[in-house]
Design an enzyme around this catalytic site. Structure first.
Site, PDB file in Angstrom:
ATOM      1  N   ARG A   1       0.789  -1.228   0.000  1.00 32.52           N
ATOM      2  CA  ARG A   1       0.000   0.000   0.000  1.00 32.52           C
ATOM      3  C   ARG A   1       0.828   1.289   0.000  1.00 32.52           C
ATOM      4  NH1 ARG A   1      -3.256  -3.073  -2.351  1.00 32.52           N
ATOM      5  NH2 ARG A   1      -5.064  -3.864  -1.197  1.00 32.52           N
TER       6      ARG A   1
ATOM      7  N   ASP B   1      -6.970  -0.979   4.677  1.00 34.87           N
ATOM      8  CA  ASP B   1      -6.341  -0.349   3.523  1.00 34.87           C
ATOM      9  C   ASP B   1      -6.650   1.133   3.407  1.00 34.87           C
ATOM     10  OD1 ASP B   1      -4.859  -2.484   2.653  1.00 34.87           O
ATOM     11  OD2 ASP B   1      -6.383  -3.227   1.280  1.00 34.87           O
TER      12      ASP B   1
END
Length: 412
Positions: A99, A128
């Protein structure tokens, strides 16, 4: 009230969710959308995303498709593995570590294209959203972040499909049946060169065994080869540089280890983890090459790291793992820990021999030109370098506080 934005960089896979988001951004924000598709080694073609974006009116110069596999392994996976990083005892952080790189590329594109906003497809329930947005704001504190799942009312697969149909968005066959009606979606999956993850559906019951058909990367250990296979991984400065004597780039090497792991059924885990947002979540993961790499790295460290340096690394590793899991890659504390970790790796070099067999990785040998293992000192045979009588004073000094306390307590 929506903030006015002119240009937004969207993390775009070309799948249902991000295709709907693309159209939604155009309609709701009246913004010029720039798409960014990352090739992280997920095993799927990324070029089709270009055609889908063009069909939805995105200008060719606003479509970015980047192969960042080498950067991903070299600058993110390898530094993490120098720390032997594991979250909550089992998870090798395959999703978490990707990420920050995606966020970094989005900000770079935003800076290049003069965009004032970025957007992602993460839901308001998961980790996320935190990882992306901490990355964005850590790199550009003035950027506007648009998280559609926290704004819109398209909160079901049926609503997404209905929106897609209404706006002429191409829908993958996996989301509809032969009559064009919504069908049960596949597992929620994320893949890159380090791992593939599975969540949702059957897995929402933590007591339900994963279906055999779910696992996409690794051979069932039961069906793996009946003969063990030996490989050798070579290390330099704490990073793997060669397999069986053949030097490889970071991404190529990880792919090679994935192939070995897949063949021998290595790297499957089934866990219930504690998400940063507060809930527990059940997930299954396949991390074949990473599982092999972790075992090998600890083996080469065992003969090249000083005892207290090794123990200090083990003590700080859970903190380091938590920082990555929670999206703090660009934080000063993660960078400070990384500097300490990297300093310990200067002499971590040599070869580790491994035996792969039916889901298992076994270390069977390790050698290094910078080894701290002294056979002369460790032997059970006669030696001329160690006086065993010295141990008596060593033990009595370490026991001194026990002796003093014991005598004092006798008076009680």
């Amino acid at each position: 009230m929506k903030k006015e934005v002119k240009k937004v960089v969207l993390a775009y896979s070309g799948g249902l969710d991000t295709s709907v988001i693309l159209k939604w951004l155009q309609d709701e924000y009246k913004a010029e959308v720039i798409t960014f598709t990352a090739d992280l080694g997920q095993g799927e073609e990324v070029e089709p995303a270009r055609e889908k974006a063009l069909k939805m009116g995105i200008k060719p110069e606003n479509i970015f498709i980047l192969d960042i596999r080498e950067e991903f392994v070299r600058d993110y996976v390898y530094p993490m593995f120098r720390a032997n990083t594991i979250y909550e005892g089992e998870y090798l952080l395959g999703t978490s570590i990707a990420r920050p790189l995606i966020a970094k590329k989005q900000i770079e594109i935003a800076n290049k294209m003069g965009a004032d906003a970025v957007s992602h497809g993460a839901t308001g329930k998961g980790n996320d959203q935190v990882r992306f947005e901490l990355g964005y704001l850590g790199l550009n504190p003035d950027i506007t972040v648009i998280a559609p799942w926290r704004e819109w009312d398209l909160n079901s697969r049926e609503k997404l499909l209905s929106y897609a149909k209404e706006h002429g968005i191409e829908i993958s066959q996996k989301h509809i049946d032969e009559n064009g009606n919504p069908k049960v979606s596949p597992y929620s999956m994320d893949a890159n060169l380090l791992h593939i993850s599975y969540e949702g559906l059957h897995l929402e019951d933590p007591n339900a065994e994963p279906e055999d058909s779910m696992w996409l990367w690794t051979t069932d250990p039961v069906n793996a080869p009946d003969e063990a296979e030996y490989i050798t991984i070579s290390y330099k400065n704490g990073d793997p540089i060669a397999v069986n004597g053949e030097e490889m780039s970071p991404a190529t090497l990880l792919k090679k280890l994935n192939d070995y792991g897949n063949k021998h059924g290595i790297g499957r885990i089934d866990i219930v983890e504690n998400r940063y947002v507060g809930m527990k979540a059940r997930g299954c993961y396949e991390t074949p090459g990473g599982t092999i790499m972790l075992k090998a790295h600890r083996a080469i460290e065992s003969i090249t790291l000083d005892r207290e340096a090794a123990h200090l690394k083990d003590e700080i590793m859970p903190k380091y793992a938590k920082l990555i899991y929670n999206g703090m890659w660009f934080s000063p504390e993660r960078e400070a820990l990384q500097a300490l970790i990297d300093n310990t790796q200067k002499h971590v070099e040599g070869d580790v021999r491994l035996k792969l067999y039916k889901g298992n990785v076994m270390v069977v040998g390790r050698t290094s030109p910078k080894t701290l293992f002294s056979e002369a000192h460790s032997t059970f045979e006669a030696d001329t370098v160690y006086n065993q009588k010295d141990a008596e004073g060593f033990i009595r000094l370490n026991a001194l506080r026990f002796i003093i306390e014991g005598k004092a307590r006798k008076k009680d």
